[in-house]
Design a protein around this motif. Sequence first.
Motif, PDB file in Angstrom:
ATOM      1  N   GLY A  92       0.818  -1.214   0.000  1.00  0.00           N
ATOM      2  CA  GLY A  92       0.000   0.000   0.000  1.00  0.00           C
ATOM      3  C   GLY A  92       0.848   1.259   0.000  1.00  0.00           C
ATOM      4  O   GLY A  92       0.545   2.219  -0.711  1.00  0.00           O
ATOM      5  N   ILE A  93       1.918   1.252   0.768  1.00  0.00           N
ATOM      6  CA  ILE A  93       2.823   2.408   0.806  1.00  0.00           C
ATOM      7  C   ILE A  93       3.473   2.599  -0.563  1.00  0.00           C
ATOM      8  O   ILE A  93       3.552   3.725  -1.073  1.00  0.00           O
ATOM      9  CB  ILE A  93       3.882   2.220   1.908  1.00  0.00           C
ATOM     10  CG1 ILE A  93       3.225   2.318   3.285  1.00  0.00           C
ATOM     11  CG2 ILE A  93       5.005   3.242   1.768  1.00  0.00           C
ATOM     12  CD1 ILE A  93       4.119   1.899   4.424  1.00  0.00           C
ATOM     13  N   ALA A  94       3.932   1.519  -1.174  1.00  0.00           N
ATOM     14  CA  ALA A  94       4.567   1.615  -2.486  1.00  0.00           C
ATOM     15  C   ALA A  94       3.579   2.089  -3.546  1.00  0.00           C
ATOM     16  O   ALA A  94       3.912   2.933  -4.389  1.00  0.00           O
ATOM     17  CB  ALA A  94       5.155   0.260  -2.879  1.00  0.00           C
ATOM     18  N   TYR A  95       2.362   1.579  -3.501  1.00  0.00           N
ATOM     19  CA  TYR A  95       1.335   1.966  -4.476  1.00  0.00           C
ATOM     20  C   TYR A  95       1.035   3.458  -4.360  1.00  0.00           C
ATOM     21  O   TYR A  95       0.943   4.167  -5.363  1.00  0.00           O
ATOM     22  CB  TYR A  95       0.074   1.140  -4.229  1.00  0.00           C
ATOM     23  CG  TYR A  95      -0.912   1.182  -5.365  1.00  0.00           C
ATOM     24  CD1 TYR A  95      -0.825   0.277  -6.407  1.00  0.00           C
ATOM     25  CD2 TYR A  95      -1.928   2.123  -5.395  1.00  0.00           C
ATOM     26  CE1 TYR A  95      -1.728   0.303  -7.451  1.00  0.00           C
ATOM     27  CE2 TYR A  95      -2.834   2.163  -6.435  1.00  0.00           C
ATOM     28  CZ  TYR A  95      -2.732   1.242  -7.460  1.00  0.00           C
ATOM     29  OH  TYR A  95      -3.624   1.285  -8.488  1.00  0.00           O
ATOM     30  N   GLU A  96       0.893   3.938  -3.129  1.00  0.00           N
ATOM     31  CA  GLU A  96       0.637   5.374  -2.909  1.00  0.00           C
ATOM     32  C   GLU A  96       1.815   6.233  -3.357  1.00  0.00           C
ATOM     33  O   GLU A  96       1.622   7.299  -3.949  1.00  0.00           O
ATOM     34  CB  GLU A  96       0.381   5.642  -1.427  1.00  0.00           C
ATOM     35  CG  GLU A  96      -1.060   5.616  -1.062  1.00  0.00           C
ATOM     36  CD  GLU A  96      -1.276   6.163   0.331  1.00  0.00           C
ATOM     37  OE1 GLU A  96      -1.551   7.366   0.435  1.00  0.00           O
ATOM     38  OE2 GLU A  96      -1.175   5.383   1.283  1.00  0.00           O
ATOM     39  N   ALA A  97       3.024   5.791  -3.080  1.00  0.00           N
ATOM     40  CA  ALA A  97       4.207   6.570  -3.460  1.00  0.00           C
ATOM     41  C   ALA A  97       4.314   6.706  -4.973  1.00  0.00           C
ATOM     42  O   ALA A  97       4.607   7.796  -5.487  1.00  0.00           O
ATOM     43  CB  ALA A  97       5.467   5.915  -2.891  1.00  0.00           C
ATOM     44  N   VAL A  98       4.055   5.625  -5.685  1.00  0.00           N
ATOM     45  CA  VAL A  98       4.103   5.675  -7.149  1.00  0.00           C
ATOM     46  C   VAL A  98       3.006   6.594  -7.678  1.00  0.00           C
ATOM     47  O   VAL A  98       3.239   7.413  -8.572  1.00  0.00           O
ATOM     48  CB  VAL A  98       3.990   4.260  -7.742  1.00  0.00           C
ATOM     49  CG1 VAL A  98       3.771   4.308  -9.245  1.00  0.00           C
ATOM     50  CG2 VAL A  98       5.227   3.446  -7.421  1.00  0.00           C
ATOM     51  N   ALA A  99       1.803   6.483  -7.131  1.00  0.00           N
ATOM     52  CA  ALA A  99       0.687   7.331  -7.570  1.00  0.00           C
ATOM     53  C   ALA A  99       0.988   8.807  -7.320  1.00  0.00           C
ATOM     54  O   ALA A  99       0.703   9.656  -8.168  1.00  0.00           O
ATOM     55  CB  ALA A  99      -0.594   6.914  -6.859  1.00  0.00           C
ATOM     56  N   ASP A 100       1.568   9.116  -6.166  1.00  0.00           N
ATOM     57  CA  ASP A 100       1.905  10.510  -5.855  1.00  0.00           C
ATOM     58  C   ASP A 100       2.996  11.048  -6.774  1.00  0.00           C
ATOM     59  O   ASP A 100       2.942  12.192  -7.210  1.00  0.00           O
ATOM     60  CB  ASP A 100       2.334  10.642  -4.399  1.00  0.00           C
ATOM     61  CG  ASP A 100       1.174  10.489  -3.433  1.00  0.00           C
ATOM     62  OD1 ASP A 100       0.012  10.645  -3.866  1.00  0.00           O
ATOM     63  OD2 ASP A 100       1.431  10.217  -2.248  1.00  0.00           O
ATOM     64  N   ALA A 101       3.992  10.213  -7.080  1.00  0.00           N
ATOM     65  CA  ALA A 101       5.069  10.637  -7.983  1.00  0.00           C
ATOM     66  C   ALA A 101       4.524  10.879  -9.391  1.00  0.00           C
ATOM     67  O   ALA A 101       4.906  11.854 -10.056  1.00  0.00           O
ATOM     68  CB  ALA A 101       6.169   9.581  -8.015  1.00  0.00           C
ATOM     69  N   GLN A 102       3.620  10.012  -9.846  1.00  0.00           N
ATOM     70  CA  GLN A 102       3.027  10.204 -11.163  1.00  0.00           C
ATOM     71  C   GLN A 102       2.184  11.474 -11.211  1.00  0.00           C
ATOM     72  O   GLN A 102       2.212  12.204 -12.204  1.00  0.00           O
ATOM     73  CB  GLN A 102       2.168   8.993 -11.544  1.00  0.00           C
ATOM     74  CG  GLN A 102       2.969   7.759 -11.839  1.00  0.00           C
ATOM     75  CD  GLN A 102       2.096   6.547 -12.079  1.00  0.00           C
ATOM     76  OE1 GLN A 102       0.895   6.546 -11.801  1.00  0.00           O
ATOM     77  NE2 GLN A 102       2.703   5.490 -12.585  1.00  0.00           N
ATOM     78  N   LEU A 103       1.452  11.769 -10.150  1.00  0.00           N
ATOM     79  CA  LEU A 103       0.638  12.974 -10.109  1.00  0.00           C
ATOM     80  C   LEU A 103       1.517  14.231 -10.108  1.00  0.00           C
ATOM     81  O   LEU A 103       1.221  15.202 -10.799  1.00  0.00           O
ATOM     82  CB  LEU A 103      -0.281  12.968  -8.888  1.00  0.00           C
ATOM     83  CG  LEU A 103      -1.211  14.167  -8.751  1.00  0.00           C
ATOM     84  CD1 LEU A 103      -2.162  14.265  -9.939  1.00  0.00           C
ATOM     85  CD2 LEU A 103      -1.996  14.060  -7.452  1.00  0.00           C
ATOM     86  N   ALA A 104       2.605  14.204  -9.358  1.00  0.00           N
ATOM     87  CA  ALA A 104       3.509  15.356  -9.318  1.00  0.00           C
ATOM     88  C   ALA A 104       4.131  15.609 -10.694  1.00  0.00           C
ATOM     89  O   ALA A 104       4.231  16.757 -11.142  1.00  0.00           O
ATOM     90  CB  ALA A 104       4.607  15.131  -8.282  1.00  0.00           C
TER      91      ALA A 104
END
Length: 65
Positions: free
Chosen positions: A10-22
């Motif tokens: 879950g942490i990895a999934y959120e981190a990737v999603a946040d990086a893609q959004l940025a």
Amino acid sequence: MAGMVLAAGGIAYEAVADAQLAEYKRDPDRLPVMSCGRRKLSRHPNYFGDACMERWSPPQACIRI
């Protein structure tokens, strides 16, 4: 053990999603709606990551296998 794996996922999934959004927000020629990466699969991928971290991991972390 399973709870820790779900939390880490879950942490990895959120981190990737946040990086893609940025990265999407930095593009001046972007479309009005992001429709690539994790957001292609779900409009709110952070909710999925939160669900993995907070809702599933504590009960499973308490189960001894």
